[in-house]
Enzyme design. Structure first.
Site, PDB file in Angstrom:
ATOM      1  N   ASN A   9      -4.095  15.990 -23.161  1.00  0.00           N
ATOM      2  CA  ASN A   9      -2.463  16.083 -23.285  1.00  0.00           C
ATOM      3  C   ASN A   9      -1.487  15.070 -22.262  1.00  0.00           C
ATOM      4  O   ASN A   9      -1.125  15.899 -21.231  1.00  0.00           O
ATOM      5  CB  ASN A   9      -1.998  16.720 -24.113  1.00  0.00           C
ATOM      6  CG  ASN A   9      -0.944  18.201 -23.676  1.00  0.00           C
ATOM      7  OD1 ASN A   9      -0.166  16.438 -23.976  1.00  0.00           O
ATOM      8  ND2 ASN A   9      -0.636  19.452 -24.601  1.00  0.00           N
ATOM      9  N   LYS A  16      -3.372  17.138 -19.302  1.00  0.00           N
ATOM     10  CA  LYS A  16      -3.681  18.641 -18.869  1.00  0.00           C
ATOM     11  C   LYS A  16      -5.265  17.916 -19.936  1.00  0.00           C
ATOM     12  O   LYS A  16      -4.862  16.672 -21.235  1.00  0.00           O
ATOM     13  CB  LYS A  16      -3.460  19.367 -20.457  1.00  0.00           C
ATOM     14  CG  LYS A  16      -1.863  19.902 -19.132  1.00  0.00           C
ATOM     15  CD  LYS A  16      -0.871  21.054 -20.135  1.00  0.00           C
ATOM     16  CE  LYS A  16       0.001  21.064 -19.930  1.00  0.00           C
ATOM     17  NZ  LYS A  16       0.526  21.837 -20.447  1.00  0.00           N
ATOM     18  N   ARG A  94      -2.868  13.553 -27.131  1.00  0.00           N
ATOM     19  CA  ARG A  94      -1.750  14.525 -28.465  1.00  0.00           C
ATOM     20  C   ARG A  94      -0.807  13.219 -28.439  1.00  0.00           C
ATOM     21  O   ARG A  94      -0.546  12.725 -27.031  1.00  0.00           O
ATOM     22  CB  ARG A  94      -1.718  15.477 -27.170  1.00  0.00           C
ATOM     23  CG  ARG A  94      -0.043  16.764 -28.480  1.00  0.00           C
ATOM     24  CD  ARG A  94       0.191  17.349 -27.798  1.00  0.00           C
ATOM     25  NE  ARG A  94       1.443  17.814 -27.897  1.00  0.00           N
ATOM     26  CZ  ARG A  94       2.176  19.267 -27.255  1.00  0.00           C
ATOM     27  NH1 ARG A  94       1.788  19.508 -26.683  1.00  0.00           N
ATOM     28  NH2 ARG A  94       3.310  19.615 -28.148  1.00  0.00           N
ATOM     29  N   HIS A 182       5.704  19.185 -32.727  1.00  0.00           N
ATOM     30  CA  HIS A 182       5.165  20.631 -32.770  1.00  0.00           C
ATOM     31  C   HIS A 182       4.241  20.470 -33.608  1.00  0.00           C
ATOM     32  O   HIS A 182       3.649  21.555 -34.572  1.00  0.00           O
ATOM     33  CB  HIS A 182       5.904  21.810 -32.034  1.00  0.00           C
ATOM     34  CG  HIS A 182       6.474  21.539 -31.080  1.00  0.00           C
ATOM     35  ND1 HIS A 182       7.844  22.684 -30.902  1.00  0.00           N
ATOM     36  CD2 HIS A 182       5.725  21.826 -29.900  1.00  0.00           C
ATOM     37  CE1 HIS A 182       8.116  22.820 -29.375  1.00  0.00           C
ATOM     38  NE2 HIS A 182       7.102  21.946 -29.071  1.00  0.00           N
ATOM     39  N   HIS A 209       7.543  28.453 -32.981  1.00  0.00           N
ATOM     40  CA  HIS A 209       7.138  27.793 -31.398  1.00  0.00           C
ATOM     41  C   HIS A 209       7.859  27.743 -30.356  1.00  0.00           C
ATOM     42  O   HIS A 209       8.825  27.150 -30.370  1.00  0.00           O
ATOM     43  CB  HIS A 209       6.121  26.378 -31.973  1.00  0.00           C
ATOM     44  CG  HIS A 209       5.679  26.019 -30.938  1.00  0.00           C
ATOM     45  ND1 HIS A 209       4.151  25.479 -30.620  1.00  0.00           N
ATOM     46  CD2 HIS A 209       5.847  24.932 -30.263  1.00  0.00           C
ATOM     47  CE1 HIS A 209       3.979  25.011 -29.599  1.00  0.00           C
ATOM     48  NE2 HIS A 209       4.916  24.939 -28.473  1.00  0.00           N
ATOM     49  N   GLY A 211       7.815  27.249 -26.471  1.00  0.00           N
ATOM     50  CA  GLY A 211       6.947  27.716 -25.359  1.00  0.00           C
ATOM     51  C   GLY A 211       8.270  26.891 -24.743  1.00  0.00           C
ATOM     52  O   GLY A 211       9.275  27.274 -24.543  1.00  0.00           O
ATOM     53  N   ARG A 242      16.616  22.416 -22.463  1.00  0.00           N
ATOM     54  CA  ARG A 242      17.076  20.848 -23.572  1.00  0.00           C
ATOM     55  C   ARG A 242      17.797  22.234 -24.412  1.00  0.00           C
ATOM     56  O   ARG A 242      17.876  23.066 -24.495  1.00  0.00           O
ATOM     57  CB  ARG A 242      16.119  20.467 -24.860  1.00  0.00           C
ATOM     58  CG  ARG A 242      15.331  19.183 -23.562  1.00  0.00           C
ATOM     59  CD  ARG A 242      13.543  18.730 -24.440  1.00  0.00           C
ATOM     60  NE  ARG A 242      13.157  19.430 -24.435  1.00  0.00           N
ATOM     61  CZ  ARG A 242      11.538  19.517 -25.019  1.00  0.00           C
ATOM     62  NH1 ARG A 242      11.809  18.719 -26.369  1.00  0.00           N
ATOM     63  NH2 ARG A 242      10.772  19.740 -24.452  1.00  0.00           N
ATOM     64  N   ASP A 284      12.256  29.181 -16.753  1.00  0.00           N
ATOM     65  CA  ASP A 284      11.501  30.183 -17.186  1.00  0.00           C
ATOM     66  C   ASP A 284      11.849  31.200 -18.067  1.00  0.00           C
ATOM     67  O   ASP A 284      12.329  32.612 -17.167  1.00  0.00           O
ATOM     68  CB  ASP A 284      10.550  30.516 -15.561  1.00  0.00           C
ATOM     69  CG  ASP A 284       9.277  30.943 -16.740  1.00  0.00           C
ATOM     70  OD1 ASP A 284       9.272  31.591 -17.511  1.00  0.00           O
ATOM     71  OD2 ASP A 284       8.084  30.645 -15.942  1.00  0.00           O
ATOM     72  N   ARG A 286      10.598  34.294 -18.419  1.00  0.00           N
ATOM     73  CA  ARG A 286      10.531  34.712 -17.578  1.00  0.00           C
ATOM     74  C   ARG A 286      11.184  35.534 -16.583  1.00  0.00           C
ATOM     75  O   ARG A 286      11.153  36.878 -15.777  1.00  0.00           O
ATOM     76  CB  ARG A 286       8.798  35.105 -16.702  1.00  0.00           C
ATOM     77  CG  ARG A 286       7.507  35.455 -18.100  1.00  0.00           C
ATOM     78  CD  ARG A 286       6.127  34.909 -17.192  1.00  0.00           C
ATOM     79  NE  ARG A 286       6.885  33.235 -16.909  1.00  0.00           N
ATOM     80  CZ  ARG A 286       5.149  32.587 -16.775  1.00  0.00           C
ATOM     81  NH1 ARG A 286       4.512  33.850 -17.178  1.00  0.00           N
ATOM     82  NH2 ARG A 286       5.353  31.329 -16.962  1.00  0.00           N
ATOM     83  N   GLY A 329       3.807  29.614 -25.990  1.00  0.00           N
ATOM     84  CA  GLY A 329       4.347  30.900 -24.553  1.00  0.00           C
ATOM     85  C   GLY A 329       5.319  31.928 -24.708  1.00  0.00           C
ATOM     86  O   GLY A 329       4.802  33.329 -24.242  1.00  0.00           O
ATOM     87  N   GLY A 331       6.294  33.176 -27.673  1.00  0.00           N
ATOM     88  CA  GLY A 331       6.267  33.576 -28.509  1.00  0.00           C
ATOM     89  C   GLY A 331       5.018  34.945 -28.875  1.00  0.00           C
ATOM     90  O   GLY A 331       5.026  35.749 -29.479  1.00  0.00           O
ATOM     91  N   GLU A 380      -3.282  24.041 -30.164  1.00  0.00           N
ATOM     92  CA  GLU A 380      -3.371  22.922 -29.868  1.00  0.00           C
ATOM     93  C   GLU A 380      -4.339  21.785 -30.120  1.00  0.00           C
ATOM     94  O   GLU A 380      -5.111  20.763 -30.723  1.00  0.00           O
ATOM     95  CB  GLU A 380      -1.692  22.113 -29.412  1.00  0.00           C
ATOM     96  CG  GLU A 380      -0.485  22.339 -30.099  1.00  0.00           C
ATOM     97  CD  GLU A 380       0.622  22.715 -29.346  1.00  0.00           C
ATOM     98  OE1 GLU A 380      -0.403  23.499 -27.842  1.00  0.00           O
ATOM     99  OE2 GLU A 380       0.947  22.016 -29.621  1.00  0.00           O
TER     100      GLU A 380
HETATM  101  P1  ADP Z   1       4.526  24.565 -22.749  1.00  0.00           P
HETATM  102  O1  ADP Z   1       6.010  24.567 -23.847  1.00  0.00           O
HETATM  103  O2  ADP Z   1       5.113  23.508 -21.758  1.00  0.00           O
HETATM  104  O3  ADP Z   1       3.266  23.966 -23.586  1.00  0.00           O
HETATM  105  P2  ADP Z   1       3.878  27.145 -23.186  1.00  0.00           P
HETATM  106  O4  ADP Z   1       3.692  26.999 -24.934  1.00  0.00           O
HETATM  107  O5  ADP Z   1       2.497  27.832 -22.154  1.00  0.00           O
HETATM  108  O6  ADP Z   1       4.378  25.503 -22.661  1.00  0.00           O
HETATM  109  O7  ADP Z   1       5.030  28.316 -22.847  1.00  0.00           O
HETATM  110  C1  ADP Z   1       5.372  27.981 -21.753  1.00  0.00           C
HETATM  111  C2  ADP Z   1       6.731  29.049 -21.106  1.00  0.00           C
HETATM  112  O8  ADP Z   1       6.820  30.454 -22.001  1.00  0.00           O
HETATM  113  C3  ADP Z   1       7.334  29.114 -19.982  1.00  0.00           C
HETATM  114  O9  ADP Z   1       8.638  28.254 -19.571  1.00  0.00           O
HETATM  115  C4  ADP Z   1       7.894  30.417 -20.270  1.00  0.00           C
HETATM  116  O10 ADP Z   1       9.314  30.124 -19.907  1.00  0.00           O
HETATM  117  C5  ADP Z   1       7.113  31.501 -20.708  1.00  0.00           C
HETATM  118  N1  ADP Z   1       6.210  31.977 -20.698  1.00  0.00           N
HETATM  119  C6  ADP Z   1       4.784  32.540 -20.623  1.00  0.00           C
HETATM  120  N2  ADP Z   1       4.673  33.889 -20.588  1.00  0.00           N
HETATM  121  C7  ADP Z   1       5.926  34.794 -20.362  1.00  0.00           C
HETATM  122  C8  ADP Z   1       5.783  36.228 -20.237  1.00  0.00           C
HETATM  123  N3  ADP Z   1       5.108  36.853 -20.471  1.00  0.00           N
HETATM  124  N4  ADP Z   1       7.581  36.457 -21.459  1.00  0.00           N
HETATM  125  C9  ADP Z   1       8.515  35.493 -21.042  1.00  0.00           C
HETATM  126  N5  ADP Z   1       7.580  33.859 -21.638  1.00  0.00           N
HETATM  127  C10 ADP Z   1       6.992  34.084 -20.987  1.00  0.00           C
END
Ligand code: ADP
Length: 395
Positions: A9, A16, A94, A182, A209, A211, A242, A284, A286, A329, A331, A380
């Site tokens: 990926n 990755k 991917r 996705h 989804h 992330g 975005r 992020d 978090r 992430g 979700g 995925e």
């Molecule tokens: P990508 O979309 O890059 O493949 P992921 O599906 O792993 O990545 O999602 C990454 C995102 O998930 C991070 O940017 C972060 O904001 C969010 N994330 C991960 N863990 C948590 C958490 N415990 N609480 C809130 N958001 C989180």
């Protein structure tokens, strides 16, 4: 002797990877996963076992010595050293955009690569890296079969009315239409539902989804009916950087009144908007949930509000709704976001089980909830490994 599959990926400066080995029952089993980051700047290789234990880490002093093909060669050599009694039989990629032509995973050849090259303008931040990685694999391992798995294919089942924009017909015919992304994640969820969420697997489900890229998809009896993502991966939900759904008049305003060039607008829309742009703090989730800044709060509120509006829109597109699924992430991990979305979806009869939500349980709705709500971790990479084995077996 069993078969090994390398799943790749590729991003702008990282690749990755996951190594799967076919188990005795024919399904792919994860052996290791990791990434090469900082290609061209500060290259860093990392590989972990299925339990998360570190298997290897390496850094390079001279970034120029670590180009895409050099890093790929290092990765493939590392994989071959760690295959045990398995043989590497294929690489599965991917690929973000397959256009209208690639409705299924398929073997990479020069004709496909030329087709995919024409789609670069539709996914400028992803597609070139997918192609570079295929070229690099061809260079270092020319005889290794490569299989492309597309993030758009799953949505080709959408009715034509949900794929077309109301633009002049020649533009639609030229491919200016809604593709959706996705898809590998949604396909994995659709495939998992009969086992994990049997009461709604044949029904109409909105899967979110969430992330760093985010979208939602209406899936009816395992098939995609409509998606929030469109011509590019900019449409739909608010994402890390975005904006999601936005009046296209904003782009005209930026060009005509702010004299912005196309490249500047691309950077604004792909890298500076969304959670990062609204909060001014971070992309992020978090960081935003931990912050007491009102702008961080506003970014979270807009993110949640857009999701709940789109649940309604997708339910209308499907003509009903039987359940919700959170994945990716945010979700899978963010209890507060799931709680806020479910509370705003109370008008649909959603009732969240707070204890199950706190423990990241599989089912997070109460028995009295009119709609079941599930959290299903996506995979995925496994989807790509399965497709790669299928294409190889059929060829
Ligand atoms: P990508 O979309 O890059 O493949 P992921 O599906 O792993 O990545 O999602 C990454 C995102 O998930 C991070 O940017 C972060 O904001 C969010 N994330 C991960 N863990 C948590 C958490 N415990 N609480 C809130 N958001 C989180």
């Amino acid at each position: 002797m069993s078969d090994g599959i390398l799943v790749l990926n590729a991003g702008s400066s990282s690749i990755k990877f996951s190594l799967f080995v076919e188990s005795s029952n024919g399904s792919p089993e994860l052996r290791s996963r990791g990434q090469v980051e900082g290609i061209g700047t500060a290259p860093h290789f990392m590989a972990k076992g299925p339990d998360g234990s570190m298997l290897e880490e390496k850094r390079w002093e001279d970034p120029k010595a670590a180009s895409h093909p050099v890093m790929l060669k290092y990765l493939i050599d590392w994989i071959e050293d760690h295959l045990g009694d398995a043989t590497l039989i294929a690489a599965g990629h991917r690929v973000v955009h397959g256009g209208l032509k690639y409705t299924h995973p398929a073997r990479v050849d020069l004709a496909m690569m030329m087709d995919l090259e024409t789609l670069v303008p539709l996914a400028p931040l992803h597609q070139p890296h997918n192609l570079n990685t295929m070229k690099a694999v061809m260079e270092v391992h020319p005889e290794l079969p490569q299989i492309a798995c597309f993030d758009t294919s799953f949505h080709r089942s959408n009715p034509e009315i949900f794929q077309q924009f109301a633009l002049p017909r020649d533009l639609t015919d030229a491919g200016v239409r809604r593709y959706g992304f996705h898809g590998l994640s949604y396909e994995y969820i659709a495939k998992s539902m009969p086992k994990l969420a049997p009461e709604m697997a044949q029904g109409k489900v909105v899967v979110m989804h969430l992330g760093s890229g985010a979208s939602a998809c209406g899936i009816d009896n395992g098939k995609s009916i409509a998606s929030t993502m469109g011509f590019t991966a900019l449409d739909g939900l608010v994402m890390g950087t975005r904006p999601g759904n936005m009046d296209p008049g904003v782009v005209l305003y930026l060009m005509q009144e702010r004299n912005m060039e196309a490249k500047e607008i691309e950077t604004l829309l792909y890298k500076q908007s969304g959670l990062k742009g609204v909060s001014g703090i971070s992309n992020d989730m978090r960081d935003l949930l931990a912050s007491d800044s009102p702008h961080a709060r506003e970014a979270v509120d807009i993110f949640v509000a857009r999701i709940t509006r789109e649940i309604g829109s997708l339910a209308a597109a499907m003509g009903g709704i039987d359940g919700l699924v959170f994945t990716a992430g945010i979700g899978e991990q963010s209890r507060p976001i799931r709680r806020m979305v479910c509370e705003k979806a109370a008008w649909l009869g959603v009732e969240i089980d707070l204890a199950a939500n706190e423990s990241n349980g599989l089912k997070i709705s109460t028995p009295a909830s009119k709609l079941p709500v599930y959290v299903i971790p996506t995979n995925e990479e496994l989807m790509i490994a399965e497709h790669t084995l299928e294409v190889i077996a059929a060829s």
